[in-house]
Design an enzyme around this catalytic site. Structure first.
Site, PDB file in Angstrom:
ATOM      1  N   HIS A 146     -29.980   8.650  46.048  1.00 15.34           N
ATOM      2  CA  HIS A 146     -31.383   9.085  46.041  1.00 15.34           C
ATOM      3  C   HIS A 146     -32.169   8.435  44.900  1.00 15.34           C
ATOM      4  O   HIS A 146     -33.250   7.892  45.097  1.00 15.34           O
ATOM      5  CB  HIS A 146     -31.412  10.611  45.920  1.00 15.34           C
ATOM      6  CG  HIS A 146     -32.794  11.192  45.830  1.00 15.34           C
ATOM      7  ND1 HIS A 146     -33.484  11.618  46.938  1.00 15.34           N
ATOM      8  CD2 HIS A 146     -33.605  11.412  44.767  1.00 15.34           C
ATOM      9  CE1 HIS A 146     -34.668  12.073  46.554  1.00 15.34           C
ATOM     10  NE2 HIS A 146     -34.765  11.972  45.239  1.00 15.34           N
ATOM     11  N   GLU A 147     -31.609   8.474  43.701  1.00 16.58           N
ATOM     12  CA  GLU A 147     -32.343   7.933  42.544  1.00 16.58           C
ATOM     13  C   GLU A 147     -32.533   6.423  42.668  1.00 16.58           C
ATOM     14  O   GLU A 147     -33.573   5.892  42.272  1.00 16.58           O
ATOM     15  CB  GLU A 147     -31.657   8.304  41.228  1.00 16.58           C
ATOM     16  CG  GLU A 147     -31.622   9.802  40.921  1.00 16.58           C
ATOM     17  CD  GLU A 147     -32.992  10.487  40.940  1.00 16.58           C
ATOM     18  OE1 GLU A 147     -34.001   9.836  40.622  1.00 16.58           O
ATOM     19  OE2 GLU A 147     -33.052  11.672  41.323  1.00 16.58           O
ATOM     20  N   HIS A 167     -35.590   5.610  44.507  1.00 16.99           N
ATOM     21  CA  HIS A 167     -36.820   5.608  43.701  1.00 16.99           C
ATOM     22  C   HIS A 167     -37.015   4.258  42.993  1.00 16.99           C
ATOM     23  O   HIS A 167     -38.134   3.811  42.812  1.00 16.99           O
ATOM     24  CB  HIS A 167     -36.791   6.726  42.659  1.00 16.99           C
ATOM     25  CG  HIS A 167     -36.989   8.099  43.229  1.00 16.99           C
ATOM     26  ND1 HIS A 167     -37.944   8.383  44.177  1.00 16.99           N
ATOM     27  CD2 HIS A 167     -36.351   9.286  42.968  1.00 16.99           C
ATOM     28  CE1 HIS A 167     -37.890   9.673  44.484  1.00 16.99           C
ATOM     29  NE2 HIS A 167     -36.935  10.240  43.775  1.00 16.99           N
ATOM     30  N   HIS A 185     -40.397  10.719  47.660  1.00 13.76           N
ATOM     31  CA  HIS A 185     -39.677  11.764  48.385  1.00 13.76           C
ATOM     32  C   HIS A 185     -40.149  11.817  49.827  1.00 13.76           C
ATOM     33  O   HIS A 185     -41.291  11.487  50.132  1.00 13.76           O
ATOM     34  CB  HIS A 185     -39.898  13.125  47.704  1.00 13.76           C
ATOM     35  CG  HIS A 185     -39.106  13.265  46.448  1.00 13.76           C
ATOM     36  ND1 HIS A 185     -39.453  14.118  45.434  1.00 13.76           N
ATOM     37  CD2 HIS A 185     -37.968  12.639  46.033  1.00 13.76           C
ATOM     38  CE1 HIS A 185     -38.572  14.023  44.460  1.00 13.76           C
ATOM     39  NE2 HIS A 185     -37.665  13.129  44.792  1.00 13.76           N
ATOM     40  N   CYS A 186     -39.257  12.247  50.695  1.00 11.94           N
ATOM     41  CA  CYS A 186     -39.537  12.249  52.133  1.00 11.94           C
ATOM     42  C   CYS A 186     -39.451  13.687  52.653  1.00 11.94           C
ATOM     43  O   CYS A 186     -38.592  14.455  52.237  1.00 11.94           O
ATOM     44  CB  CYS A 186     -38.510  11.370  52.831  1.00 11.94           C
ATOM     45  SG  CYS A 186     -38.708  11.305  54.611  1.00 11.94           S
ATOM     46  N   CYS A 211     -33.207  12.645  55.800  1.00 15.23           N
ATOM     47  CA  CYS A 211     -33.366  11.418  55.024  1.00 15.23           C
ATOM     48  C   CYS A 211     -32.812  11.626  53.622  1.00 15.23           C
ATOM     49  O   CYS A 211     -32.974  12.698  53.030  1.00 15.23           O
ATOM     50  CB  CYS A 211     -34.851  11.051  54.936  1.00 15.23           C
ATOM     51  SG  CYS A 211     -35.147   9.556  53.977  1.00 15.23           S
ATOM     52  N   CYS A 227     -38.753   5.836  56.124  1.00 18.53           N
ATOM     53  CA  CYS A 227     -38.494   5.292  54.791  1.00 18.53           C
ATOM     54  C   CYS A 227     -37.932   3.876  54.890  1.00 18.53           C
ATOM     55  O   CYS A 227     -38.213   3.035  54.043  1.00 18.53           O
ATOM     56  CB  CYS A 227     -37.549   6.200  54.018  1.00 18.53           C
ATOM     57  SG  CYS A 227     -38.363   7.723  53.526  1.00 18.53           S
TER      58      CYS A 227
END
Lengths: 454, 176
Positions: free
Chosen positions: B127-128, B131, B137-138, B143, B165
């Site tokens: 996740h990070e 970014h 964020h979704c 996702c 995304c």
């Protein structure tokens, strides 16, 4: 990732303000910041926000003062107050004065997301309610986008492909083919679906004198208080009303030259000026435009800006005329029959075979809209449970024969071959068989008459 | 293959992080993003007290600042794994933090619990890193960019991007 609301963070603590703005950016929000109530009010004069996060204790103008000022102008915009530990009393006071909610610093991440989502949801409901009311007032019963012909399936594929993106779409097609329904479908399947869908028709604006140019500009971009005689208050235009959603520009080829320039600027910069305004207004809109005549010709004639055309023509969806997708006629006719029969509480349940043949062979110059009107008329006048040819409008039941209008034999042959090819979706073998000639003869005729697939 | 493939990422671990957890994170990043991952142990000299801390919580910004000092190539990425509970000034806590469209990110193992540590750490890392490629964020729960605030939410979060995304990522990486 769905494009989210525009949030204004108001806090005098630089670190917390910037930290919160960064956090919200990571959540996909577009953010702006102000360090006190006065700066926030100045920003609200020039920009539209969907949510305000406001600290209560600030110098110059505190959160309660800002809340009161904003509520006097806008009763709907969600305002979430931020309080320091142990200042619940002021939060309660803020709630009484119209705050939507409050949060205690530092925030629990889940609590922050939930509060923002709730505030957005409330805002969405208010806007949806307003939009539905507006659409009910404006729209007659829309015809459905139905079809199983290859050309319509291609249209659906394009809608599917383009809907999740934010690309500008240009829809072309004859009058009555359902261009607005395609635009609505692009919106409905997009991440903007919960946002507004606002339609502007330049043909009506220009040709029926409904809107002189300056008023059309005001409708599009809004105006500031005192911008012109009669502008007694600030008014948002459709560009702002469509914020977070889709703006549908119908019959774009009829847009006045000045408006074409303004639209070009919006497409390039996603910002515009209200009439009489000197501060730009930022908007997050997806533009879908439509035209029933070739814009390429309008450009050649000097009536349409080529730079605007290239900005609009990012993804092109061509909605075929009904005569080029005759397979869809029975499906549409049946759908309309059931709708009108139910609406009028008439027991008309079927279309006679002879009527179906007429519907399938008529050229439908007014396309789906004409078919819909023909079925509506037929249901009104039908005496039995089936629609018979006499129930159809006269131009559909007995279309004038080309032969009776003094056209040449060649012209009739060309028209007949073109109609047969269109009906058979350019299947050469089937068309040749129906015409009673062999494939090579048909190819020769296609070349002779310079026929091409639409 | 994702357009992110081929970039290099250094995984920087605090001393107390088990090799198995690092291996899980490294593998997940390579599989999801196609990055080439190398691991370095404990080169971060975190101050034991002072403004980098709020009580027992470490400000993520301080870790990111130290990470930046380790980068020696412009296009290189770095992800720190720490055991300390991390936060940012406006929040009570965060489970991870990254520079949007930047080069440095950090995840904390403080809130991932005792079970499934490798799987959970890998999810936080995926996740990070998203970014770092400027993905926000979704809203889509299917996702990997959906935000989470608890271990239950983390367990429910998938490891792949949704199609929105994915198309966003392709657009961003194509943009000049």
């Amino acid at each position: 990732m769905r494009k989210k609301s525009r949030v204004l963070v108001v806090d005098d603590d630089d670190l917390l303000r910037l930290c919160l703005a960064d956090w919200l950016k990571k959540d996909g929000y577009r953010t702006d910041t102000a360090c006190n109530g006065e700066e926030a009010l100045a920003k609200l004069q020039t920009s539209t926000f969907d949510l305000l996060l406001v600290d209560i204790v600030m110098p110059v103008m505190d959160g309660i003062g800002l809340l009161e000022n904003v509520r006097a102008e806008d009763p709907d915009v969600p305002i979430v107050m931020m309080t320091a530990h142990g200042s619940i009393d002021s939060a309660v006071d803020a709630m009484k004065k119209g705050a939507s909610d409050y949060l205690q610093k530092p925030f629990d991440p889940r609590q922050l997301w939930n509060r923002i989502e709730q505030a957005e949801e409330k805002r969405r409901l208010v806007e949806e309610h307003r939009n539905v009311k507006q659409q009910l007032e404006r729209l007659s019963l829309p015809f459905e986008l139905l079809g199983r012909s290859r050309s319509m399936l291609e249209v659906f594929d394009l809608i599917d492909a383009v809907a999740p993106t934010d690309s500008t779409v240009l829809i072309s097609g004859e009058s009555g083919t359902g261009k607005e329904m395609v635009a609505r479908e692009v919106h409905r399947r997009s991440r903007r679906a919960s946002g507004p869908f606002i339609a502007v028709n330049f043909f009506i604006a220009v040709n029926f004198g409904a809107l002189p140019e300056s008023l059309a500009e005001s409708e599009l971009f809004g105006h500031e208080k005192g911008a012109f005689t009669g502008a007694i208050a600030l008014k948002k235009g459709v560009m702002e009303l469509a914020n977070g959603g889709t703006l549908f520009l119908d019959e774009i080829g009829d847009a006045a030259p000045k408006i074409q320039i303004d639209l070009l600027r919006v497409l390039e910069e996603r910002r515009f000026f209200r009439l009489g305004g000197n501060q730009p207004v930022d908007v997050d809109i997806r533009i879908v435009a439509a035209t029933n005549r070739p814009l390429e010709k309008a450009i050649a004639d000097g009536n349409f800006r080529s730079d605007l055309y290239y900005r609009l023509n990012v993804v092109r969806i061509n909605v075929p005329p009904l005569r080029d997708r005759r397979d869809d006629i029975p499906v549409l006719a049946d759908k309309f029959l059931r709708e009108f029969s139910a609406d009028m509480k008439k027991g008309v349940a079927a279309i006679s075979p002879e009527t179906a043949r007429i519907l399938a062979t008529y050229d439908w110059p007014g396309n789906v809209r004409e078919l819909k009107n023909a079925i509506e008329r037929a249901v009104v006048v039908a005496k039995g449970s089936r629609i018979i040819p006499e129930d159809l409008p006269v131009q559909v039941e007995k279309p004038q024969d080309g032969a009776s209008q003094g056209t040449t034999l060649e012209a009739i042959e060309k028209a007949h071959i073109a109609a047969t090819l269109a009906r058979e979706d350019w299947n050469i073998s089937r068309a040749a068989e129906l015409l009673g000639i062999d494939r090579s003869t048909l190819y020769a005729k296609i070349k002779k008459y310079d026929l091409a697939k639409a | 293959m994702l357009p992110t493939a081929g970039r290099r990422l250094t995984l920087v671990a605090a001393a107390a992080v088990e090799p198995a957890v690092l291996a899980a994170i490294s593998g997940a990043i390579e599989r999801t993003w196609g990055l080439s991952v190398s691991t370095r142990m404990a080169p971060l000299l975190l101050p034991p007290s002072g403004p980098a801390w709020r009580g027992s919580q470490l400000f993520a910004e301080e870790v990111l600042r130290l990470l930046k000092g380790l980068l020696h190539e412009e296009r290189m990425l770095a992800l720190a794994v720490v055991r300390a509970d991390i936060t940012v000034p406006i929040m009570q806590y965060v489970m991870g933090e990254a520079e949007m469209g930047g080069s440095c990110a950090v995840i904390s193992l403080a809130r991932v619990g005792q079970d499934l540590v490798e799987e959970r750490a890998a999810k936080l890392a995926i996740h990070e890193v998203g970014h770092l490629f400027d993905l926000a964020h979704c809203d889509n729960r299917d996702c990997t960019m959906t935000p989470v605030a608890s271990v239950d939410e983390l367990d429910a979060r998938p490891t792949a991007l949704c199609r929105y995304c994915l198309s966003d990522l392709e657009y961003r990486l194509k943009a000049p």
